[in-house]
Design an enzyme around this catalytic site. Structure first.
Site, PDB file in Angstrom:
ATOM      1  N   HIS A   1      -0.646   6.382   6.267  1.00  0.00           N
ATOM      2  CA  HIS A   1      -0.109   6.073   4.943  1.00  0.00           C
ATOM      3  C   HIS A   1       0.363   7.372   4.281  1.00  0.00           C
ATOM      4  O   HIS A   1      -0.057   8.461   4.673  1.00  0.00           O
ATOM      5  CB  HIS A   1      -1.176   5.414   4.050  1.00  0.00           C
TER       6      HIS A   1
ATOM      7  N   SER B   1       0.808  -1.225   0.000  1.00  0.00           N
ATOM      8  CA  SER B   1       0.000   0.000   0.000  1.00  0.00           C
ATOM      9  C   SER B   1       0.837   1.269   0.000  1.00  0.00           C
ATOM     10  O   SER B   1       0.395   2.305  -0.508  1.00  0.00           O
ATOM     11  CB  SER B   1      -0.942   0.008   1.205  1.00  0.00           C
TER      12      SER B   1
END
Length: 336
Positions: A304, A53
């Site tokens: 993230h 990711s």
């Protein structure tokens, strides 16, 4: 670096007892301070991007690619690298996928929306550039953050040291690191062992990459700094106990050290994204951070990279590619 960004985001936000807030969709312009690298000269492809990711860029607009469950962004670092190298169409293929582990490089990976083929299937003897950003899911870093956030909330709610000491009186386990207590037992650090095991798998993977794409320049891309060096600098953004901030940062550093070591042992370049991202982690100011905190302020998954972070990672890769190209040019001239 998680099993799925939406799962992590939901779990973290639920643990915080708050609801997600919507954020506007915006692009960073060319004056963004993270973009300090001059465009590299066009390079011959094809280029294949492999990874999890942190490579894919979940929730960064625009989401693209097949399967949709991989949550790839058209502004992730592979796309930006390809753009700056002048690679288009069949000369660029991003097969990264959110939730990917090293095993998913050689096997089909089910997602919430479709199945991603084995990532290494994208490699062949024509490939000239490969980037690999993976390893976080192999050590369960996403679940570690979830557990540590829960422990941090209890630590703060129940009076800090009182909660930590209630978990046990072992002086080798500081009271301000309740989550660390779960992973370090009897002098054994479970996460360190996972990192070592992932290292063995990565070594085999890099051998296979070399076999499938023998003419490619290969780069192992490390993870950017998520947490600050000083735990006092991280307030409510991550809801972690001070000692657990230090512990999680230490584990990420050990993961990056393993990635570097295995890359160098395989004769492959390592791309350091941690150094340029220091001071730009999840606890930094929202207009400079590369990593979003538990409640993102920019379009990105929780904990993230945002678009600025992907741009910064792209710049690090481009510097490595340019340095490698210049070195090869000098060696070629010396050989004449």
């Amino acid at each position: 670096m998680t099993t799925h960004p939406r799962t992590l985001a939901a779990g973290l936000l639920l643990a915080c007892g708050v609801l997600a807030v919507s954020v506007g969709v915006a692009r960073y312009d060319d004056s963004d301070p993270a973009d300090t690298t001059a465009p590299a000269a066009p390079s011959k492809g094809p280029y294949v991007a492999l990874g999890d990711s942190y490579t894919a860029g979940p929730m960064i607009p625009d989401q693209t690619g097949d399967p949709a469950g991989c949550a790839r962004s058209d502004r992730n670092y592979p796309a930006l690298v390809a753009q700056d190298l002048g690679l288009k169409g069949s000369d660029f293929r991003d097969v990264s996928c959110t939730g990917a582990t090293l095993a998913d490089l050689t096997t089909r990976q089910p997602t919430r929306d479709g199945t991603n083929p084995p990532q290494l299937a994208a490699l062949d003897t024509d490939i000239r550039l490969v980037t690999i950003g993976i390893g976080g899911n192999d050590i369960g870093f996403g679940s570690m953050i979830e557990r540590c956030v829960g422990a941090g909330l209890l630590y703060k709610a129940l009076g800090g040291d009182t909660y930590g000491k209630a978990l046990g009186g072992d002086t080798n386990k500081p009271a301000d690191a309740p989550c660390k207590r779960h992973y370090v037992t009897g002098g054994t650090d479970d996460v360190r062992q996972r990192i070592q095991q992932a290292g063995h798998r990565l070594a085999r993977t890099l051998t296979e990459v070399r076999h499938r794409a023998p003419e490619a320049r290969v780069y192992v891309v490390g993870y950017p700094a998520i947490l600050p060096a000083g735990s006092a600098e991280c307030g409510d953004e991550m809801s972690l106990a001070p000692g657990d901030i230090d512990y999680l940062r230490e584990k990420e550093q050990q993961l990056n050290a393993m990635l570097r070591q295995r890359a160098e042992e395989a004769g492959i370049s390592y791309v350091d994204t941690c150094t340029p991202s220091e001071g730009r982690g999840a606890c930094s100011a929202k207009d400079t951070r590369w990593i979003e905190p538990l409640i993102p302020n920019s379009p990105a998954a929780a904990v993230h990279p945002n678009e600025r972070g992907e741009r910064g990672m792209a710049d690090a890769v481009l510097r490595a590619v340019r340095t490698s190209s210049e070195s090869n040019t000098r060696q070629g001239k010396q050989g004449k």
